[in-house]
Motif scaffolding. Structure first.
Motif, PDB file in Angstrom:
ATOM      1  N   GLU A  47       0.835  -1.204   0.000  1.00  0.00           N
ATOM      2  CA  GLU A  47       0.000   0.000   0.000  1.00  0.00           C
ATOM      3  C   GLU A  47       0.868   1.252   0.000  1.00  0.00           C
ATOM      4  O   GLU A  47       0.612   2.192  -0.758  1.00  0.00           O
ATOM      5  N   LEU A  48       1.872   1.258   0.856  1.00  0.00           N
ATOM      6  CA  LEU A  48       2.769   2.411   0.926  1.00  0.00           C
ATOM      7  C   LEU A  48       3.507   2.617  -0.392  1.00  0.00           C
ATOM      8  O   LEU A  48       3.597   3.740  -0.900  1.00  0.00           O
ATOM      9  N   PHE A  49       4.032   1.537  -0.947  1.00  0.00           N
ATOM     10  CA  PHE A  49       4.775   1.632  -2.206  1.00  0.00           C
ATOM     11  C   PHE A  49       3.868   2.176  -3.313  1.00  0.00           C
ATOM     12  O   PHE A  49       4.251   3.090  -4.045  1.00  0.00           O
ATOM     13  N   ASN A  50       2.676   1.607  -3.429  1.00  0.00           N
ATOM     14  CA  ASN A  50       1.735   2.051  -4.463  1.00  0.00           C
ATOM     15  C   ASN A  50       1.287   3.490  -4.250  1.00  0.00           C
ATOM     16  O   ASN A  50       0.912   4.174  -5.206  1.00  0.00           O
ATOM     17  N   GLY A  51       1.355   3.958  -2.997  1.00  0.00           N
ATOM     18  CA  GLY A  51       1.019   5.338  -2.683  1.00  0.00           C
ATOM     19  C   GLY A  51       2.196   6.290  -2.815  1.00  0.00           C
ATOM     20  O   GLY A  51       2.098   7.453  -2.461  1.00  0.00           O
ATOM     21  N   GLY A  52       3.322   5.779  -3.305  1.00  0.00           N
ATOM     22  CA  GLY A  52       4.490   6.629  -3.524  1.00  0.00           C
ATOM     23  C   GLY A  52       5.395   6.789  -2.319  1.00  0.00           C
ATOM     24  O   GLY A  52       6.345   7.563  -2.358  1.00  0.00           O
ATOM     25  N   LYS A  53       5.127   6.070  -1.252  1.00  0.00           N
ATOM     26  CA  LYS A  53       5.956   6.161  -0.045  1.00  0.00           C
ATOM     27  C   LYS A  53       6.987   5.035  -0.062  1.00  0.00           C
ATOM     28  O   LYS A  53       6.918   4.072   0.686  1.00  0.00           O
ATOM     29  N   VAL A  54       7.961   5.189  -0.939  1.00  0.00           N
ATOM     30  CA  VAL A  54       8.946   4.146  -1.206  1.00  0.00           C
ATOM     31  C   VAL A  54       9.843   3.893   0.000  1.00  0.00           C
ATOM     32  O   VAL A  54      10.136   2.736   0.328  1.00  0.00           O
ATOM     33  N   GLN A  55      10.291   4.944   0.671  1.00  0.00           N
ATOM     34  CA  GLN A  55      11.171   4.773   1.835  1.00  0.00           C
ATOM     35  C   GLN A  55      10.492   3.942   2.919  1.00  0.00           C
ATOM     36  O   GLN A  55      11.089   3.026   3.469  1.00  0.00           O
ATOM     37  N   GLU A  56       9.238   4.280   3.227  1.00  0.00           N
ATOM     38  CA  GLU A  56       8.511   3.561   4.264  1.00  0.00           C
ATOM     39  C   GLU A  56       8.282   2.106   3.859  1.00  0.00           C
ATOM     40  O   GLU A  56       8.443   1.192   4.667  1.00  0.00           O
ATOM     41  N   ALA A  57       7.909   1.911   2.606  1.00  0.00           N
ATOM     42  CA  ALA A  57       7.676   0.554   2.107  1.00  0.00           C
ATOM     43  C   ALA A  57       8.952  -0.265   2.148  1.00  0.00           C
ATOM     44  O   ALA A  57       8.939  -1.441   2.541  1.00  0.00           O
ATOM     45  N   SER A  58      10.067   0.354   1.787  1.00  0.00           N
ATOM     46  CA  SER A  58      11.329  -0.382   1.755  1.00  0.00           C
ATOM     47  C   SER A  58      11.718  -0.872   3.144  1.00  0.00           C
ATOM     48  O   SER A  58      12.245  -1.973   3.289  1.00  0.00           O
ATOM     49  N   ARG A  59      11.443  -0.075   4.165  1.00  0.00           N
ATOM     50  CA  ARG A  59      11.748  -0.509   5.537  1.00  0.00           C
ATOM     51  C   ARG A  59      10.962  -1.763   5.901  1.00  0.00           C
ATOM     52  O   ARG A  59      11.487  -2.679   6.535  1.00  0.00           O
ATOM     53  N   ILE A  60       9.708  -1.804   5.491  1.00  0.00           N
ATOM     54  CA  ILE A  60       8.887  -2.987   5.763  1.00  0.00           C
ATOM     55  C   ILE A  60       9.426  -4.181   5.001  1.00  0.00           C
ATOM     56  O   ILE A  60       9.571  -5.281   5.555  1.00  0.00           O
ATOM     57  N   PHE A  61       9.730  -4.003   3.720  1.00  0.00           N
ATOM     58  CA  PHE A  61      10.211  -5.119   2.902  1.00  0.00           C
ATOM     59  C   PHE A  61      11.550  -5.654   3.413  1.00  0.00           C
ATOM     60  O   PHE A  61      11.794  -6.858   3.370  1.00  0.00           O
ATOM     61  N   ILE A  62      12.397  -4.766   3.909  1.00  0.00           N
ATOM     62  CA  ILE A  62      13.661  -5.209   4.494  1.00  0.00           C
ATOM     63  C   ILE A  62      13.384  -6.027   5.754  1.00  0.00           C
ATOM     64  O   ILE A  62      13.984  -7.075   5.976  1.00  0.00           O
ATOM     65  N   THR A  63      12.462  -5.547   6.562  1.00  0.00           N
ATOM     66  CA  THR A  63      12.120  -6.230   7.813  1.00  0.00           C
ATOM     67  C   THR A  63      11.591  -7.636   7.565  1.00  0.00           C
ATOM     68  O   THR A  63      11.958  -8.574   8.269  1.00  0.00           O
ATOM     69  N   THR A  64      10.730  -7.776   6.555  1.00  0.00           N
ATOM     70  CA  THR A  64      10.099  -9.072   6.286  1.00  0.00           C
ATOM     71  C   THR A  64      10.899  -9.939   5.322  1.00  0.00           C
ATOM     72  O   THR A  64      10.645 -11.128   5.214  1.00  0.00           O
ATOM     73  N   GLY A  65      11.834  -9.329   4.595  1.00  0.00           N
ATOM     74  CA  GLY A  65      12.595 -10.078   3.598  1.00  0.00           C
ATOM     75  C   GLY A  65      11.789 -10.378   2.353  1.00  0.00           C
ATOM     76  O   GLY A  65      12.073 -11.333   1.633  1.00  0.00           O
ATOM     77  N   TYR A  66      10.800  -9.554   2.063  1.00  0.00           N
ATOM     78  CA  TYR A  66       9.888  -9.759   0.927  1.00  0.00           C
ATOM     79  C   TYR A  66      10.609  -9.432  -0.380  1.00  0.00           C
ATOM     80  O   TYR A  66      10.768  -8.281  -0.751  1.00  0.00           O
ATOM     81  N   SER A  67      11.058 -10.468  -1.069  1.00  0.00           N
ATOM     82  CA  SER A  67      11.924 -10.273  -2.229  1.00  0.00           C
ATOM     83  C   SER A  67      11.233  -9.535  -3.372  1.00  0.00           C
ATOM     84  O   SER A  67      11.870  -8.717  -4.047  1.00  0.00           O
ATOM     85  N   ASP A  68       9.950  -9.785  -3.609  1.00  0.00           N
ATOM     86  CA  ASP A  68       9.259  -9.078  -4.680  1.00  0.00           C
ATOM     87  C   ASP A  68       9.200  -7.582  -4.374  1.00  0.00           C
ATOM     88  O   ASP A  68       9.441  -6.751  -5.250  1.00  0.00           O
ATOM     89  N   GLY A  69       8.896  -7.247  -3.138  1.00  0.00           N
ATOM     90  CA  GLY A  69       8.857  -5.840  -2.751  1.00  0.00           C
ATOM     91  C   GLY A  69      10.225  -5.192  -2.837  1.00  0.00           C
ATOM     92  O   GLY A  69      10.364  -4.071  -3.310  1.00  0.00           O
TER      93      GLY A  69
END
Length: 116
Positions: A47-69
């Protein structure tokens, strides 16, 4: 999610906050998260990434290890001519194919510099 779980999520995500520049981050996701927690966080990250909040989304993806994100964040930086930032996320995503493209660019630059 109860209050303690939500606070744990926020703390885990905040611990992966990054500033400008290429910094060392873990290459493995936070192990204390359950599958359900990872799914919930990844949805929020999307949701954050699609809303243009790339920095916030990246922190989540790093935390979870979500490779697609992580790959999508890398693509974002690549499209914005920020190859080193893109490389960081491709490495975290273990996306060797996209890393190779950047490695080739770096090798070309070094080759040109050597000739000068």
């Amino acid at each position: 999610m109860n209050g303690n779980s939500e606070k744990s999520f926020v703390n885990a995500v905040d611990s992966h906050r990054f500033s400008e520049g290429f910094i060392k981050v873990t290459d493995s996701p936070l192990g204390a998260l359950s599958s359900e927690q990872k799914v919930a966080l990844n949805r929020k990250g999307n949701e954050l990434f699609n809303g243009g909040k790339v920095q916030e989304a990246s922190r989540i993806f790093i935390t979870t290890g979500y490779s697609d994100g992580l790959t999508r964040v890398g693509d974002f930086f690549s499209k914005n001519n920020q190859s080193l930032k893109a490389l960081k996320f491709y490495i975290l995503a273990k996306n060797k194919k996209k890393c190779e493209v950047i490695y080739e660019k770096i090798a070309k630059v070094i080759s040109i510099l050597e000739k000068e």
